[in-house]
Design a protein around this motif. Structure first.
Motif, mmCIF file in Angstrom:
data_model
loop_
_atom_site.group_PDB
_atom_site.id
_atom_site.type_symbol
_atom_site.label_atom_id
_atom_site.label_comp_id
_atom_site.label_asym_id
_atom_site.label_seq_id
_atom_site.Cartn_x
_atom_site.Cartn_y
_atom_site.Cartn_z
ATOM 1 N N ALA A 1 45.436 33.263 42.015
ATOM 2 C CA ALA A 1 46.520 34.069 41.271
ATOM 3 C C ALA A 1 47.417 32.841 40.653
ATOM 4 N N TYR B 1 43.663 34.593 36.651
ATOM 5 C CA TYR B 1 42.798 34.612 37.851
ATOM 6 C C TYR B 1 41.774 33.366 37.951
ATOM 7 N N LEU C 1 43.178 44.101 40.585
ATOM 8 C CA LEU C 1 44.020 43.102 40.048
ATOM 9 C C LEU C 1 43.988 43.072 38.582
ATOM 10 N N GLY D 1 49.749 41.721 38.666
ATOM 11 C CA GLY D 1 49.170 40.958 39.726
ATOM 12 C C GLY D 1 48.360 42.110 40.459
ATOM 13 N N GLN D 2 48.333 42.061 41.879
ATOM 14 C CA GLN D 2 47.586 42.856 42.741
ATOM 15 C C GLN D 2 48.184 44.261 42.730
ATOM 16 N N THR E 1 49.529 36.862 34.592
ATOM 17 C CA THR E 1 48.837 36.351 35.780
ATOM 18 C C THR E 1 47.426 36.007 35.420
ATOM 19 N N ASP F 1 50.628 32.065 37.925
ATOM 20 C CA ASP F 1 51.742 32.535 37.113
ATOM 21 C C ASP F 1 51.592 31.907 35.804
#
Length: 258
Positions: free
Chosen positions: A5, A14, A206, A211-212, A12, A7
């Motif tokens: 992940a 992936y 996700l 994020g998550q 975000t 920034d």
């Protein structure tokens, strides 16, 4: 397979890492390319050509804006949903494209990010188009799921073995709460997509903005209950503001006449 992940500029990113290749789960923005180059070359210590596939989940600037440039730099394949027309087609599409770029710039400003060039073609030229349930070529452990609503061509990416699901902008985190994105062009399809994701119950969920996240029953019910019942789009928002402005001007005129 390992997920990194990163920034990014306003979201975000992936990146799925394999011994011999890399898969970017979304097309990113032009401003994200330096982050990706630095991570691949300096953090992973791999050549840029290791990036062999980039998925464009939908056509917004932070999900499609870097795809063409990344293909030029790395030789990667661009993968998108199978559709018969461009999302930003016609005069209305061209105006919406400009509006979406302006919205991305506004988000960047709110995040106090430096100004960057976010311009990209409103017409995607994919190498591979996929429909619901089809595996990603050369990454057969990933399957694309059609989860429309935000637009007509939103894709989510599912990794069944590890039960990882990336849903792009199906939901976004704002002030530590999951909410519907803006715009939502197809409210009924959007709710159906939410239900599909909830029933799938992935171990890892996700999102691009947040994020998550965890999609509990309470969170799911909140998303369903607060999701738009009619299309929530740029043009409707402008019309509502225009009506409010006209109403306020008329009210002032009536007050002055008395």
């Amino acid at each position: 397979m390992k997920i990194h992940a990163l920034d990014g500029y306003i979201q975000t990113l992936y990146l799925a890492e394999y011994p011999d290749k890399l898969l970017l789960l979304d097309g990113a923005s032009r401003a994200d390319i330096p982050y990706l180059k630095h991570f691949i070359v300096h953090q992973l210590q791999r050549p840029l050509s290791s990036l062999t596939a980039v998925v464009v989940t939908h056509m917004h600037p932070d999900h499609a804006g870097g795809a063409h440039k990344l293909r030029t730099l790395t030789g990667c394949k661009i993968i998108s949903a199978k559709r018969n027309r461009d999302w930003y087609s016609g005069v209305d599409g061209a105006l919406m494209h400009l509006t979406d770029i302006a919205l991305a710039r506004w988000v960047a400003q709110r995040k106090r990010k430096p100004k960057r060039n976010l311009w990209y073609s409103r017409k995607l030229r994919p190498d591979i188009v996929l429909s619901d349930g089809e595996p990603i070529p050369n990454f057969l452990d990933w399957t694309v799921l059609e989860t429309p609503g935000h637009t007509d061509r939103d894709l989510s990416l599912y990794h069944p073995q590890q039960q990882i699901l990336y849903v792009a902008d199906l939901m976004v985190e704002v002030k530590q709460k999951l909410v519907a994105p803006f715009p939502v062009f197809y409210p009924n399809q959007y709710k159906a997509s939410l239900k599909r994701v909830y029933n799938l119950a992935p171990k890892v969920l996700l999102v691009a903005h947040g994020g998550q996240v965890a999609l509990s029953h309470e969170v799911y019910q909140h998303l369903i209950s607060t999701a738009p019942r009619t299309p929530a789009t740029h043009w409707r928002a402008i019309k509502v503001k225009a009506r409010s402005l006209v109403g306020a001007l008329l009210a002032v005129g009536v007050t002055k006449s008395h």
